[in-house]
Scaffold this active site. Structure first.
Site, PDB file in Angstrom:
ATOM      1  N   GLY A   1      16.714  22.915  41.444  1.00  0.00           N
ATOM      2  CA  GLY A   1      16.956  21.534  41.069  1.00  0.00           C
ATOM      3  C   GLY A   1      16.345  21.093  39.758  1.00  0.00           C
TER       4      GLY A   1
ATOM      5  CG  LEU B   1      26.290  29.549  48.525  1.00  0.00           C
ATOM      6  CD1 LEU B   1      27.143  30.798  48.313  1.00  0.00           C
ATOM      7  CD2 LEU B   1      26.779  28.772  49.739  1.00  0.00           C
TER       8      LEU B   1
ATOM      9  CB  CYS C   1      17.486  42.134  32.166  1.00  0.00           C
ATOM     10  SG  CYS C   1      18.592  42.594  33.507  1.00  0.00           S
TER      11      CYS C   1
END
Length: 394
Positions: free
Chosen positions: A171, A190, A358
């Site tokens: 959020g 989800l 990454c």
């Protein structure tokens, strides 16, 4: 000692030391910076074909240990893999079937790991997506606040706007938009763990009347055009190639005519969307993001257009994400002892490799990240966007 190794190893000049199970050590070049501690004798011959997937799996499964900085281990591992396998792309497509059940399970696997674990190395708002470095000198908190502001400015948020946040995470963006731009936000996720902490933070900041967060699949979004703006950050990588058009159609149906849609996410280096070469994509699919699929910029732009939206602005943030991941990785490395209290050893090994790997991959152009701004034109084709981007940088 070299006789114990595959013949291909004997001519390598890498800053790598092999420490074998019997205590013997073999240097593959001068001044080793990284030591690979081989625990499983069977692994030695398998190293003749050192794909990044195989090397990563050996570490995750505890068949080898690493000594030395994790970022240097990634660099040396890539050099080893390139030297013995070349740099050709032999990866195959990893397209999978995506339904609500499998997508929810994949999201839970990654995001419900532990809120406390993520808190150790994310910024104060726990924004788990590419930051935005206006000068390159910002720390992580500053760069994430700049990213949230950059997104809100691109969406031209105005007081009273209704904003849909698809894949809202904890959020951070929803709270920022409500607090700084005076908008109403409806966020969906989800992840039960993300929702629980997200709701807690919304309440703590006194934003419950302006921010609503719920568990909801994007396929169940209302299709009555009730939102003025839509933002989706780091979510469409989970949609799957087969569902990209459906995803874009759901965003189209959720936004009003004249409304804006921002899609921020990782994109593939290859136009056909296959994973990066030498097994890195397979490693991520197996251990990090089950069912994750990266479309090329062309592919997602095509789906956006076919859904009825018009692409009006595209920005690459590849090097911004490389820097973000580097800061995340460094943060985790500083907190390894604390992290071990929140996640199993195997998970911690996965995340050490994933974040550092990454960072290296984005730095070297293995994948990209694009912010794509689209508009839902009015019936006569016009829209309300300014004639230039000047307003974004005031």
């Amino acid at each position: 000692m070299l006789a114990q190794l595959p013949a291909a190893f004997r001519d390598l000049q890498l800053p790598l030391r092999l420490k074998l199970w019997d205590g013997k050590q073999i240097d593959l070049g001068p001044k080793p910076r990284v030591t690979l501690v081989v625990k499983d004798p069977a692994l030695v011959m398998q190293l003749a074909h050192p794909s990044l997937d195989a090397l990563g799996a050996a570490y995750v499964e505890g068949r080898v240990d690493l000594e030395g900085p994790i970022e240097e281990a990634i660099e040396v591992g890539d050099a080893l893999s390139t030297a013995l396998l070349g740099d050709e792309s032999t990866s195959t497509e990893l397209y999978t079937v995506h339904d609500k059940g499998s997508d929810a399970a994949a999201i839970s696997y990654h995001y419900d790991l532990s809120n406390e674990f993520y808190r150790l190395w994310l910024d104060r708002d726990m924004v788990y997506s590419c930051a935005y470095f206006e000068t390159g000198q910002e720390d992580l908190d500053q760069a994430q606040q700049a990213k949230l502001r950059h997104l809100c400015r691109k969406l031209r948020l105005q007081p009273g706007d209704r904003l849909l946040d698809v894949g809202c995470g904890w959020g951070g963006l929803a709270r920022f938009a409500a607090r700084e731009f005076d908008v109403e936000v409806y966020g969906i996720t989800l992840s039960k763990a993300q929702l629980e902490l997200g709701l807690q933070r919304v309440a703590e900041e006194g934003l419950s009347e302006r921010v609503t967060l719920e568990l909801l699949d994007y396929r169940d979004l209302p299709q009555d055009g009730r939102f003025d703006k839509v933002v989706s950050v780091g979510m469409f990588e989970h949609v799957g190639h087969a569902n990209l058009l459906l995803y874009c159609e759901r965003l189209f149906g959720a936004v009003r005519p004249g409304g804006l849609v921002m899609n921020h996410g990782i994109t593939s280096r290859f136009t056909d969307g296959r994973p990066v070469a030498r097994g890195a994509g397979e490693f991520i699919d197996r251990y990090v993001f089950p069912q994750g699929e990266l479309p090329h910029l062309v592919t997602i732009a095509k789906a956006i257009s076919e859904a009825g939206l018009e692409v009006v602005d595209v920005e690459s943030l590849r090097l911004h994400y490389a820097r973000t991941l580097q800061l995340w990785s460094q943060g985790l490395e500083r907190q390894l002892q604390a992290a071990a209290q929140w996640v199993p050893e195997k998970s911690l090994r996965i995340w050490r490799l994933y974040l550092a790997g990454c960072a290296y991959g984005f730095q070297h152009g293995w994948m990209n990240l694009h912010q794509i701004l689209a508009v839902k034109p009015y019936a006569d084709g016009h829209h309300d966007l300014p004639w230039s981007r000047a307003d974004l940088y005031r």
